[in-house]
Design an enzyme around this catalytic site. Structure first.
Site, PDB file in Angstrom:
ATOM      1  N   SER A 138      44.801  37.869  14.026  1.00  0.00           N
ATOM      2  CA  SER A 138      44.562  37.129  15.266  1.00  0.00           C
ATOM      3  C   SER A 138      43.545  37.880  16.098  1.00  0.00           C
ATOM      4  O   SER A 138      43.461  39.118  16.039  1.00  0.00           O
ATOM      5  CB  SER A 138      45.856  36.977  16.059  1.00  0.00           C
ATOM      6  OG  SER A 138      45.618  36.518  17.376  1.00  0.00           O
ATOM      7  N   TYR A 151      54.048  39.355  19.470  1.00  0.00           N
ATOM      8  CA  TYR A 151      53.038  38.693  18.645  1.00  0.00           C
ATOM      9  C   TYR A 151      51.782  39.550  18.538  1.00  0.00           C
ATOM     10  O   TYR A 151      51.249  39.760  17.439  1.00  0.00           O
ATOM     11  CB  TYR A 151      52.694  37.332  19.248  1.00  0.00           C
ATOM     12  CG  TYR A 151      51.594  36.605  18.509  1.00  0.00           C
ATOM     13  CD1 TYR A 151      51.850  35.947  17.313  1.00  0.00           C
ATOM     14  CD2 TYR A 151      50.290  36.574  19.017  1.00  0.00           C
ATOM     15  CE1 TYR A 151      50.840  35.289  16.629  1.00  0.00           C
ATOM     16  CE2 TYR A 151      49.283  35.912  18.349  1.00  0.00           C
ATOM     17  CZ  TYR A 151      49.557  35.273  17.154  1.00  0.00           C
ATOM     18  OH  TYR A 151      48.553  34.627  16.480  1.00  0.00           O
TER      19      TYR A 151
END
Length: 250
Positions: A138, A151
């Site tokens: 990400s 996350y």
């Protein structure tokens, strides 16, 4: 037809980036195995894609399920040439707000799942003479966002693990790279928008995360993954390909 005669195992393949990648890989000539903990959704995705796709129900956080899923893929196709470690999810909360159980569950899928799948598939690739692994990281590994501590940490781990795997296994002709998507529209955001008090305002906020002025599409990330999975990227090893609409350029 850049993936003719290749067999690809794609985790989290029933929706979003995973499904778009499975569809594109099939169109490029690969046999694709869609692995997802939602077995019914994986089966539906395989039916939608067509004869080149099969499905396995697999929770990447559970070693026994990974072993069984990989064995099923090999039983059906004889080999695995490409592994796309895409399964993952997000959760709100700072470190103070995140319960230990929620932290462990997210890490088990987003980071441990990459380890378990790679640990299981790499020996097969070594026996075959090589292969390709693409891990989904990400942009938040480079530019953190608020209220997503677990996350962000998990995706930072995926990026670092990808580089370590790349160095450890290039001598076995196994190329490992990482894709770092920006904010990509997916069923996750469908649910978020549906639950928002002001969906239009939330949509504007999501679109405004990137200089390009919109969220990305799963098919746009799938094409970047195809590049990393194909011989077009034969000299790319241990790299992070960022596809975030310019977010990390800010």
């Amino acid at each position: 037809m850049r993936l003719v005669d290749k067999v690809a195992l794609i985790t989290g393949g029933a929706s979003g980036i995973g499904r778009a990648t499975a569809s594109l890989f099939a169109a490029e000539g690969a046999a694709v195995v869609i692995a997802d903990r939602d077995g019914a959704a994986a089966e539906q995705a395989a039916r939608d894609i067509g004869d080149r796709a099969t499905a396995v129900e697999m929770d990447v956080s559970r070693a026994a399920e990974v072993t069984a899923g990989v064995a099923a893929a090999v039983a059906s196709h004889g080999r695995i040439d490409i592994l796309v470690n895409n399964a993952g999810y997000g959760a709100r909360g700072s470190v103070v707000e995140t319960e230990e159980e929620a932290w462990d569950a997210l890490m088990a899928t987003n980071l441990k799942g990459v380890y378990l799948c790679a640990r299981t598939v790499i020996p097969l690739m070594e026996k075959q003479g090589g292969g390709v692994i693409v891990n989904t990281g990400s942009y938040t590994a480079s530019a953190a966002i608020r209220d997503r501590a677990a996350y962000v940490a998990s995706k930072g781990g995926v990026v670092a693990l990808s580089r370590a795997m790349a160095l450890d296994h290039i001598d076995q002709n196994i190329r490992v790279n990482c894709i770092a998507p920006g904010t990509i529209f997916s069923p996750y955001f469908d649910k978020m928008l549906a639950a928002a008090p002001d969906p239009a305002a939330m949509q504007r906020e999501l679109d405004g995360r990137a200089p390009i002025g919109r969220m990305g599409r799963p098919d746009e990330i799938a094409r970047a993954i195809l590049f990393l999975a194909s011989d077009d990227s034969a000299f790319v090893v241990g790299s992070v390909l960022t596809a975030d609409g310019g977010t990390t350029a800010w």
